[in-house]
Design an enzyme around this catalytic site. Structure first.
Site, PDB file in Angstrom:
ATOM      1  N   GLU A 175       0.804  -1.218   0.000  1.00 27.02           N
ATOM      2  CA  GLU A 175       0.000   0.000   0.000  1.00 27.02           C
ATOM      3  C   GLU A 175       0.846   1.281   0.000  1.00 27.02           C
ATOM      4  OE1 GLU A 175      -4.116  -1.525   2.016  1.00 27.02           O
ATOM      5  OE2 GLU A 175      -2.448  -1.144   3.375  1.00 27.02           O
ATOM      6  N   GLU A 195      -4.411 -10.141  -0.113  1.00 28.51           N
ATOM      7  CA  GLU A 195      -5.246 -10.097   1.090  1.00 28.51           C
ATOM      8  C   GLU A 195      -6.681 -10.387   0.655  1.00 28.51           C
ATOM      9  OE1 GLU A 195      -4.859  -6.411   3.285  1.00 28.51           O
ATOM     10  OE2 GLU A 195      -2.668  -6.406   3.054  1.00 28.51           O
TER      11      GLU A 195
END
Length: 1050
Positions: free
Chosen positions: A477, A553
């Site tokens: 991220e 994820e």
């Protein structure tokens, strides 16, 4: 030692002068005098010790009690501290986080930075820990050689002094910082001093979703190397196309004095020897002098060499069969005498992406993965071997084969254990800039390039010898910038044996070999601007997209969650290029704290007075902080199991079993089968399950069933258990299971209870306030005003503490709440929709209540409406029927306004006065299950203690449901029908009001929820509505029936 590595101590400036530079606010300064990265060294001086991994006396741990002083900012540290401890110093364990020892506070945030965002500047008030430690060296360490100090993890930046002289500086919390102490050491006592800063410019690259804590939280050790020593070793394996032979490739570099490094006659006097061992057998050996082939027009390297050893028929390493060899790399002098040796566990395996598939040793692998933070409820981010092993064993037992190091390189020991026990690893760089706007801001800034690159390149240089690591990750991220493209190319050049993944910028940029989205759904597009998340089935079919898709994820396991997990696995098995993913995440990141009475409880964001904080968002685990499983762990175990089953025929009874193992035979497994009626076995058997990898076999269980008579459904259960114990499981460990409902024609079903009776035991009494039905020693009393059954008396004692009534709400799940909080409301969250619709403020009104006497029963009809803001939202009709056996059967019909969102449940509830030890039921169990999370639950007859019917989620919520129940027995109470139920000492209202599990208090009696219907829990993520349409309650009409009885009164 090369010229670049030489340390020339100069006059040490005062501490205040060093701090004046504010290195921690300069992204182009990441270290002073830190040695180059390399794999872990132990400098064995005996070959057998290296081969057997005997602890090396050349490496000494400095863990233990260190002197510690705390300051709110570095400028407050007095200059004299570098020379001696301060009077107020205390003892601090190393490794540890100082916030867990009474200094400063832990801060939990997810996206938002815990400090004002102004890179590279950090707050002036910058908590500072001053550590020191005294040690005495062996005399021969002083006389010759090089003595290093290794800090495996310090958060977030630190300065180092030795005997009052400044040594160096380092940042990057999750990779080792190694310094040459040789020029600073003396005979006798030596003192090191370490000044640790909580915040540095490096903190802007460490914005991971975790607790923000500080200190020396990993091991500290000394390493003694000879003057001439091995300075780097790179080991890789290359297999032939048919995997029948392999080459072990070893690159070894030696530290040689600068005057000799260009003198081939001197360097060739040194030799590198490589030995490959399998247990006590020497498989291959090779020795050759230093020097490489010519590299370019200027010649070759003289300080390193490359060796290649051929191995015939090697045992291959995989997560299923982690076969390890031992490679011993020795440096020999001109007399062929050993100078030192280093040794590593080596696995022969090949990782490749071929025809759109990620393959291990030529086989397309299905990633059964989980994200794991290094976290312990008592010790924070200081993780010992026992805790690591506990995680690995639990993962293996629950059918995980892969782990993503989220979101930083782990303790070096973690990789050795994954090598040994067999887990595929995604090794991830310690980079996350989630709180930046935009996220790629720093990745496009040239001033931050070296800070980014060192975190990636040093990770690779430390960890590349581990066979368990099959994928490198550029971080998490942080957007997608030019830096990511450059680092992707660097890895592909320096380690072409592994793919690279990176999710930033949309999961499918040029900086990733694998499409690796997070929280993409199976069939639903999420067309976010700039970075859309397509449905994974659709994604692999997009034009020009030929890469494998592995979710980095997915299945956000926050609290009571994980609904729809089985859908992902249906898709993974259906579409070859959907190769699995990594569940978020492994463990609830809660910290142990004591309340005002000194009692420990599990704390989350805000409990330490930390601000900003993201509340309970740190608790997304498949296991509680102490590693007790959440119910969803069993769902993962079942969905990911390596054996699949199908029913071929019922007469004769034949099943088909498929092994999803790629490399191992199932020669340690037995298959057990059992036919049950009402939870009782009527026929069973077992046999060895010896399947080849990726093979399918049919098994005939029985030619015909015996005559079976009784009420209920007939079920065929199969399960696979291991025969012998393994390094990660005990004998008889259950690794796979399934069940089928067999056709009713196979069983002769007995008739249910008859309504006929020879005598009339029922009496009806009505007055202006009540309607009462009496049967022998029990009577039921209805309140005419409310229309509710408010008393059920047995022997003159009321067994209901609250009336029996409709129940439409549940204590909100994390998935129901979404991102809503007091200061930020998400109108799309279920809880906000329910609030807006008035579901929590319904006013009940009884429209009618009347009784009828039938020939063998008494019937009472009640109608209710539920209103909010003078609008009728729900209309329910209850039809009670009391028979001659003392049974009360309730038929409920619910009509729902079309304006309402999906209800959480359609059911009834009451508070029973009784408290019994055990609960028995015939339905799905034994663990908690919900309509969209019940793959792992099995239909049978179950019995559990009352306390175990409650799941103690740290943030209290709806919990403990058991679905598809046909019989519930609780002491004297017995219910039959088709329903879901939950039973607990806590009311829904208390669960809704409590912020922590430890604040719950057992109430009088027992709360019983009976649901005809219950909405799913969702779980694709926790911040947007994720319950799938088929698990919502959106019909206008619902009907269900339940039969109650109190058994000792009949």
């Amino acid at each position: 030692m090369t010229a670049q590595q030489e340390v020339k101590p100069q006059a040490t400036p005062a501490l205040s002068q060093i701090l004046f530079r504010r290195d921690w606010e300069n992204p182009q300064i990441t270290q002073y005098n830190r040695l180059e990265a390399h794999p872990p060294f132990y400098s064995w001086r005996h070959l057998d010790a290296a081969q057997n991994d005997t602890p090396s006396p050349q490496r000494q741990l400095l863990n233990g009690q260190w002197s510690f002083s705390y300051f709110t900012q570095p400028e407050s540290v007095p200059d004299e501290w570098v020379e001696h401890d301060l009077p107020e110093a205390i003892s601090m364990p190393v490794p540890s986080n100082w916030q867990l020892h009474g200094y400063d506070i832990p801060i939990y945030t997810n996206v938002q930075y815990p400090i004002p965002v102004d890179p590279p500047r950090v707050p002036q008030n910058n908590p500072t820990g001053c550590y020191s430690y005294n040690f005495t060296l062996e005399p021969d360490w002083i006389l010759s050689g090089q003595t290093r100090i290794i800090f495996d993890g310090v958060n977030s930046a630190f300065y180092l002094w030795c005997n009052g002289r400044w040594v160096g500086y380092s940042q990057d919390s999750r990779l080792p910082a190694e310094f040459d102490l040789t020029p600073y050491l003396k005979a006798g006592n030596n003192r090191i001093a370490v000044l640790v800063l909580r915040w540095s410019d490096g903190s802007y690259l460490e914005d991971q979703d975790m607790w923000r804590m500080s200190g020396i939280f990993r091991d500290v050790s000394l390493l003694h190397k000879p003057d001439i020593h091995l300075r780097d070793i790179h080991i890789s394996t290359h297999l032939s196309p048919e995997f029948s032979s392999a080459h072990l490739e070893v690159m070894a570099a030696v530290n040689i004095p600068l005057l000799d490094i260009n003198n081939s006659q001197v360097t060739k006097a040194y030799q590198i020897q490589v030995q490959l061992w399998l247990a006590d057998s020497l498989v291959a050996s090779l020795r050759q002098p230093l020097g490489t082939q010519p590299i370019d027009e200027r010649g070759h390297y003289t300080d390193r060499t490359h060796l290649s050893l051929r191995v015939e028929h090697p045992l291959l390493w995989s997560a299923e069969q982690p076969a390890l060899y031992r490679t011993v790399v020795s440096l020999l002098d001109s007399q062929q005498k050993l100078i030192e040796a280093e040794a590593y566990d080596v696995g022969f395996r090949q990782v490749a992406i071929h025809q759109g598939l990620l393959k291990i040793n030529g086989k397309a692998v299905l990633i059964r993965g989980v994200n794991r933070h290094e976290h312990h409820p008592q010790t924070g981010q200081a993780i010992d071997e026992e805790s690591m092993l506990q995680d690995i064993i639990l993962m293996k037992q629950h059918n995980f084969n892969a782990v993503r190091c989220s979101h930083y390189p782990n303790h070096p020991l973690w990789y050795r254990l994954c090598d040994r026990y067999g887990l595929y690893v995604v090794d991830e760089a310690n980079i996350e800039t989630h709180g930046m706007q935009p996220m790629r801001r720093l990745a496009d800034d040239p001033q931050w390039f070296s800070a980014f690159s060192e975190r990636v390149t040093r990770m690779v240089q430390r960890d590349r010898n581990h066979p368990c690591i099959i994928i490198w990750s550029l971080g998490n991220e942080s957007g997608h910038g030019a830096t990511h493209d450059a680092l992707y190319r660097w890895i592909k050049t320096n380690d072409p044996t592994r793919p690279v993944q990176y999710e930033g910028g949309g999961a499918n940029t040029q900086a990733t070999d694998i499409v690796c989205p997070m929280y993409a759904r199976v069939d639903e597009d999420q067309p976010f601007p700039a970075v859309p998340k397509w449905a994974i089935k659709k994604w692999i079919g997009l034009p020009n997209e030929s890469r494998p898709l592995i979710l980095c994820e997915y299945a956000h396991a926050m609290g009571n969650s994980f609904g729809g997990f089985a859908r992902y696995w249906q898709a993974f098995r259906q579409y070859p290029r959907l190769q699995g993913g990594f569940v978020w995440d492994w463990v609830d990141q809660s910290l142990t704290r004591n309340d005002e009475n000194g009692q420990p409880y599990w704390a989350y964001g805000g409990d330490f007075g930390d601000s900003p904080n993201d509340r309970q968002f740190c608790m997304n685990g498949l296991v509680f902080p102490d590693r007790t499983p959440h119910p969803c762990l069993y769902e993962a175990q079942c969905a990911q199991q390596f054996f699949q089953f199908s029913l071929v025929s019922t007469s004769p009874l034949i099943i088909k079993v498929t092994s999803e193992y790629l490399f191992r035979n199932s020669d340690n497994e037995h298959l057990y089968w059992r036919i049950e009626l009402a939870g009782k076995s009527v026929l069973e058997g077992s046999f060895p399950l010896d399947l080849l990898p990726e093979s399918t076999q049919q098994f005939s269980l029985t030619e015909r069933l015996p005559a079976i008579c009784g009420p209920g459904d007939l079920w065929l259960n199969v399960e696979v258990r291991q025969v012998e114990e393994t390094p990660w499981s005990p004998s008889h460990h259950r690794c796979a299971w399934f069940q089928w409902r067999l056709p009713h024609s196979l069983a002769v079903l007995s008739r249910g209870l008859s309504d006929s009776a020879t005598s009339n035991n029922l009496k009806l009494h009505q007055d202006i306030q009540h309607i009462t039905v009496t049967h022998q020693q029990q009577h039921w009393q209805f309140n005419r005003q409310t229309g509710l059954l408010e008393q059920w008396c047995v022997g003159g004692e009321n067994r209901l503490l609250t009336p029996l009534r409709d129940q439409f709400v549940r204590a909100p799940l994390d998935n129901d709440i979404g991102i809503s909080e007091t200061t930020r409301i998400d109108p799309n969250a279920w809880v906000e929709r329910w609030k807006k619709a008035g579901i929590y403020q319904l006013e009940q009104r009884c429209l009618s209540l009347h009784a009828d006497t039938l020939s063998q029963a008494i019937q009472i009809s009640a109608e209710y409406i539920y209103e909010f803001a003078q609008e009728q939202l729900l209309h329910t009709h209850w039809l009670y029927r009391f028979d001659q056996q003392g049974h009360m059967t309730i038929d409920v019909r619910v009509q729902i306004a079309t304006s309402l969102p999906s209800l959480a449940r359609v059911g009834m509830c009451c508070q029973l006065s009784d408290i019994y030890e055990n609960v028995e039921w015939l339905g799905l169990g034994p663990h908690e299950n919900y309509p969209d999370r019940q793959l792992s639950a099995q239909h049978s007859h179950w019995s559990q203690p009352l306390d175990q019917m409650h799941t103690p989620y740290i943030f209290p919520s709806e919990n403990g449901l058991r679905c598809n129940t046909s019989m519930l027995s609780y002491g004297n109470w017995q219910l039959t029908g088709q329903f879901h139920f939950g039973i607990s000492r806590y009311s829904t209202q208390q669960l809704m009001a409590a912020s922590h599990q430890h604040l719950l208090r057992s109430e009088a009696g027992t709360w019983l929820n009976i649901d005809g219907f219950h909405m799913g829990v969702g779980g694709d993520d926790s911040w947007s509505p994720s319950v799938h349409a088929d698990n919502l309650l959106t019909n206008e009409i619902y009907q269900y029936q339940v039969c109650w009885q109190y058994k000792d009164s009949i």
